[in-house]
Design a protein around this motif. Structure first.
Motif, PDB file in Angstrom:
ATOM      1  N   GLY A  11       0.812  -1.206   0.000  1.00  0.00           N
ATOM      2  CA  GLY A  11       0.000   0.000   0.000  1.00  0.00           C
ATOM      3  C   GLY A  11       0.847   1.259   0.000  1.00  0.00           C
ATOM      4  O   GLY A  11       2.081   1.209  -0.137  1.00  0.00           O
ATOM      5  N   PRO A  12       0.225   2.426   0.143  1.00  0.00           N
ATOM      6  CA  PRO A  12       0.952   3.704   0.121  1.00  0.00           C
ATOM      7  C   PRO A  12       2.087   3.776   1.131  1.00  0.00           C
ATOM      8  O   PRO A  12       3.164   4.316   0.830  1.00  0.00           O
ATOM      9  CB  PRO A  12      -0.136   4.731   0.434  1.00  0.00           C
ATOM     10  CG  PRO A  12      -1.382   4.108  -0.073  1.00  0.00           C
ATOM     11  CD  PRO A  12      -1.238   2.639   0.207  1.00  0.00           C
ATOM     12  N   ASN A  13       1.890   3.249   2.338  1.00  0.00           N
ATOM     13  CA  ASN A  13       2.960   3.295   3.339  1.00  0.00           C
ATOM     14  C   ASN A  13       4.120   2.394   2.968  1.00  0.00           C
ATOM     15  O   ASN A  13       5.284   2.728   3.221  1.00  0.00           O
ATOM     16  CB  ASN A  13       2.410   2.906   4.713  1.00  0.00           C
ATOM     17  CG  ASN A  13       1.582   4.006   5.331  1.00  0.00           C
ATOM     18  OD1 ASN A  13       2.069   5.094   5.588  1.00  0.00           O
ATOM     19  ND2 ASN A  13       0.309   3.729   5.554  1.00  0.00           N
ATOM     20  N   ALA A  14       3.825   1.249   2.380  1.00  0.00           N
ATOM     21  CA  ALA A  14       4.896   0.366   1.908  1.00  0.00           C
ATOM     22  C   ALA A  14       5.702   1.057   0.817  1.00  0.00           C
ATOM     23  O   ALA A  14       6.936   0.993   0.805  1.00  0.00           O
ATOM     24  CB  ALA A  14       4.302  -0.944   1.388  1.00  0.00           C
ATOM     25  N   HIS A  19      10.771   3.812  -0.859  1.00  0.00           N
ATOM     26  CA  HIS A  19      11.501   4.985  -1.348  1.00  0.00           C
ATOM     27  C   HIS A  19      12.518   5.461  -0.316  1.00  0.00           C
ATOM     28  O   HIS A  19      13.619   5.897  -0.675  1.00  0.00           O
ATOM     29  CB  HIS A  19      10.527   6.112  -1.693  1.00  0.00           C
ATOM     30  CG  HIS A  19       9.939   6.007  -3.067  1.00  0.00           C
ATOM     31  ND1 HIS A  19      10.609   6.420  -4.199  1.00  0.00           N
ATOM     32  CD2 HIS A  19       8.760   5.506  -3.491  1.00  0.00           C
ATOM     33  CE1 HIS A  19       9.867   6.206  -5.264  1.00  0.00           C
ATOM     34  NE2 HIS A  19       8.732   5.642  -4.865  1.00  0.00           N
ATOM     35  N   GLY A  20      12.165   5.378   0.956  1.00  0.00           N
ATOM     36  CA  GLY A  20      13.121   5.752   1.996  1.00  0.00           C
ATOM     37  C   GLY A  20      14.293   4.806   2.059  1.00  0.00           C
ATOM     38  O   GLY A  20      15.439   5.222   2.288  1.00  0.00           O
ATOM     39  N   LEU A  21      14.053   3.511   1.833  1.00  0.00           N
ATOM     40  CA  LEU A  21      15.112   2.498   1.904  1.00  0.00           C
ATOM     41  C   LEU A  21      16.003   2.479   0.681  1.00  0.00           C
ATOM     42  O   LEU A  21      17.099   1.912   0.719  1.00  0.00           O
ATOM     43  CB  LEU A  21      14.480   1.109   2.077  1.00  0.00           C
ATOM     44  CG  LEU A  21      13.797   0.824   3.417  1.00  0.00           C
ATOM     45  CD1 LEU A  21      13.112  -0.532   3.377  1.00  0.00           C
ATOM     46  CD2 LEU A  21      14.814   0.868   4.559  1.00  0.00           C
ATOM     47  N   PHE A 461       8.270   7.215   5.264  1.00  0.00           N
ATOM     48  CA  PHE A 461       9.469   7.579   4.501  1.00  0.00           C
ATOM     49  C   PHE A 461      10.584   8.031   5.442  1.00  0.00           C
ATOM     50  O   PHE A 461      11.752   7.639   5.285  1.00  0.00           O
ATOM     51  CB  PHE A 461       9.126   8.689   3.502  1.00  0.00           C
ATOM     52  CG  PHE A 461      10.290   9.168   2.682  1.00  0.00           C
ATOM     53  CD1 PHE A 461      10.666   8.505   1.523  1.00  0.00           C
ATOM     54  CD2 PHE A 461      11.019  10.280   3.077  1.00  0.00           C
ATOM     55  CE1 PHE A 461      11.741   8.946   0.765  1.00  0.00           C
ATOM     56  CE2 PHE A 461      12.091  10.731   2.332  1.00  0.00           C
ATOM     57  CZ  PHE A 461      12.457  10.064   1.167  1.00  0.00           C
ATOM     58  N   MET A 462      10.237   8.852   6.432  1.00  0.00           N
ATOM     59  CA  MET A 462      11.225   9.362   7.385  1.00  0.00           C
ATOM     60  C   MET A 462      11.865   8.222   8.180  1.00  0.00           C
ATOM     61  O   MET A 462      13.082   8.185   8.350  1.00  0.00           O
ATOM     62  CB  MET A 462      10.561  10.357   8.326  1.00  0.00           C
ATOM     63  CG  MET A 462      11.496  10.967   9.369  1.00  0.00           C
ATOM     64  SD  MET A 462      10.679  12.266  10.356  1.00  0.00           S
ATOM     65  CE  MET A 462       9.439  11.302  11.209  1.00  0.00           C
ATOM     66  N   PHE A 467      16.738   4.984   8.864  1.00  0.00           N
ATOM     67  CA  PHE A 467      17.373   3.668   8.983  1.00  0.00           C
ATOM     68  C   PHE A 467      18.417   3.473   7.900  1.00  0.00           C
ATOM     69  O   PHE A 467      19.532   2.985   8.166  1.00  0.00           O
ATOM     70  CB  PHE A 467      16.307   2.570   8.903  1.00  0.00           C
ATOM     71  CG  PHE A 467      16.898   1.164   8.890  1.00  0.00           C
ATOM     72  CD1 PHE A 467      17.260   0.543  10.069  1.00  0.00           C
ATOM     73  CD2 PHE A 467      17.089   0.502   7.682  1.00  0.00           C
ATOM     74  CE1 PHE A 467      17.808  -0.733  10.052  1.00  0.00           C
ATOM     75  CE2 PHE A 467      17.644  -0.774   7.661  1.00  0.00           C
ATOM     76  CZ  PHE A 467      17.997  -1.404   8.857  1.00  0.00           C
ATOM     77  N   ALA A 468      18.073   3.851   6.682  1.00  0.00           N
ATOM     78  CA  ALA A 468      18.986   3.667   5.543  1.00  0.00           C
ATOM     79  C   ALA A 468      20.298   4.444   5.750  1.00  0.00           C
ATOM     80  O   ALA A 468      21.370   3.986   5.350  1.00  0.00           O
ATOM     81  CB  ALA A 468      18.304   4.092   4.247  1.00  0.00           C
TER      82      ALA A 468
END
Length: 471
Positions: A11-14, A19-21, A461-462, A467-468
């Motif tokens: 979903g949108p959160n995934a 994108h963050g990772l 995303f944050m 983490f990344a």
């Protein structure tokens, strides 16, 4: 998968988590049920009698198919909606974007400035455009509105309309569309298309048809036990890092079962009212597109928001019911004078509990007297304010909906500055579970009376980006 960052869901959160990772050098693996329309086994949508018009379209039934059986939850006075589809509930969401402002974040362990810098990035993911001027405009007006507490603010609705997606799906939402996202959704942002694009670009490894049955902690890694949704084959994925973006209900179920202790958690939602309006708005020209509805913001004891959309015949029938619709049908030749509206309350007014009792998940809820009283007083004020704008509320078609009908769920595993059991730290890491991150709305400690998808994506995303940076 020991070298992968594993994201659960699509979903949108995934998508925001992925994108963050992407700033990390590690591989990203996505485990997902991933149902699509061609996977559907059912000819009838058992949910199309529920309150939301999102259930009216028969071609949407695959989105909800199998979810309640998979969850096996006992419900008491709560309407549950979830999805095993690729893209989750972004397949049918209304697409409303209302950015949070500083007052909305009082219970969050980060500042407005920390999250605001991400707004343009998430807006670009949603819209396919790097022009976030419309978002900034709403943000400024919302902030300024705080200084004029007595006035109701009316804004043109900001909808997650994806230009690239609309071209692909031949959407005419901006011009002649008379269906709206509740019955079509071709142009509204849907994360499944972005996920499919990432798969084609080899940015992620995608494991489809995976029903997650259990997650086990094994020393310094996790085992994700899955079952193929089609043939029942068992799979075990091993990983060091998990980012759960399954949606509030599914993520909470996984965590409760992982801890395997009888436990009650508060489940946040944004209680919702719906209504029908008649008139011609003075602030907007006559419209036929849901893209050009109105968002309103008002003060009562809390900061409340809602939406007003131009009406269509199929939307009317889904909102007021087929029996009343037959009586109403005569008037539909005047459809361009009718609007459908909603009103959301903050999560302070929700009274929901999700629990694990003897290995069975339960959700129970009630409609509090506090909410009933606030609803009545708010509708009295709103009726007066809408009349000034040329809208007249039809008294027979207003209703405070059943808990859960808003489909805005969150807050079961909230982020805190000093977290304890069943809470997350400010980096989204679940207490007592190293490298297990909650990247959906279950980690939000409060839900303002707004659609929360946009802000939840920013938070996801944050968390993933932070983490990344460390890996």
């Amino acid at each position: 998968l020991t070298n992968s960052n594993v994201v659960l869901g699509s979903g949108p959160n995934a998508l925001a988590t992925i994108h963050g990772l992407l700033e990390s050098n590690k591989e990203i693996s996505v485990i997902d049920a991933g149902q699509t329309e061609k996977d559907s086994m059912t000819e009838e949508n058992e949910l199309n009698k529920k309150s939301s018009p999102k259930f009216y379209s028969n071609h949407n039934h695959y989105i909800y198919e199998g979810f309640n059986n998979y969850m096996d939850i006992n419900l008491k006075n709560f309407n549950l909606t979830g999805s095993l589809a690729k893209g989750g509930l972004s397949n049918i969401w209304g697409g409303g974007i209302q950015p949070y402002i500083s007052n909305d974040l009082e219970l969050f362990p980060y500042s407005f400035d920390e999250i605001r810098i991400l707004y343009s990035k998430i807006f670009e993911i949603i819209s396919g455009s790097n022009d976030a001027s419309s978002l900034e405009d709403e943000l400024v007006k919302s902030i300024n509105h705080r200084k004029e507490a007595s006035k109701t603010l009316f804004l043109k609705s900001l909808i997650a309309f994806n230009k690239q997606q609309s071209k692909h799906n031949s959407c005419d939402l901006l011009f002649t569309c008379n269906n709206g996202c509740a019955n079509c959704n071709k142009g509204i942002f849907n994360s499944k298309y972005e996920i499919e694009s990432l798969i084609k670009k080899n940015k992620i490894h995608y494991f489809k048809d995976m029903l997650i049955k259990n997650i086990y902690k094994c020393n310094n890694f996790y085992e994700v036990h899955c079952e193929d949704i089609k043939d029942g084959t068992k799979y075990i994925f091993k990983t060091l890092n998990i980012f759960s973006s399954l949606g509030t209900i599914s993520t909470t179920k996984i965590v409760l079962e992982m801890e395997n202790k009888n436990k009650e958690l508060r489940l946040l939602s944004t209680p919702m009212s719906r209504f029908i309006l008649f008139g011609r708005s003075r602030s907007e020209k006559q419209q036929t597109s849901i893209m050009q509805g109105v968002t309103y913001k008002l003060f009562n004891n809390d900061y409340l928001t809602g939406n007003i959309f131009p009406i269509t015949s199929n939307l009317v029938e889904s909102v007021i019911g087929s029996s009343k619709y037959r009586i109403f049908k005569y008037f539909m030749k005047y459809a361009h004078y009718f609007y459908v509206g909603n009103l959301f309350f903050t999560s302070n007014y929700s009274s929901n509990v999700i629990s694990l009792i003897d290995k069975k998940i339960h959700i129970k809820s009630e409609t509090s007297q506090k909410l009933k009283a606030e609803y009545l007083s708010t509708m009295t004020k709103l009726k007066k304010d809408l009349k000034k704008e040329g809208y007249f509320l039809l008294p027979l078609f207003k209703k405070l909906l059943k808990p859960g009908d808003d489909i805005h769920y969150g807050g079961t595993l909230p982020i805190k500055k000093n977290p304890g059991p069943y809470q997350c730290d400010s980096n989204g890491e679940l207490y007592g579970n190293k490298n297990f991150f909650i990247t959906d709305a279950s980690s939000m400690p409060f839900l303002p009376s707004k659609p929360h998808t946009f802000h939840s994506m920013c938070q996801s995303f944050m968390i993933a980006k932070n983490f990344a940076k460390k890996t």
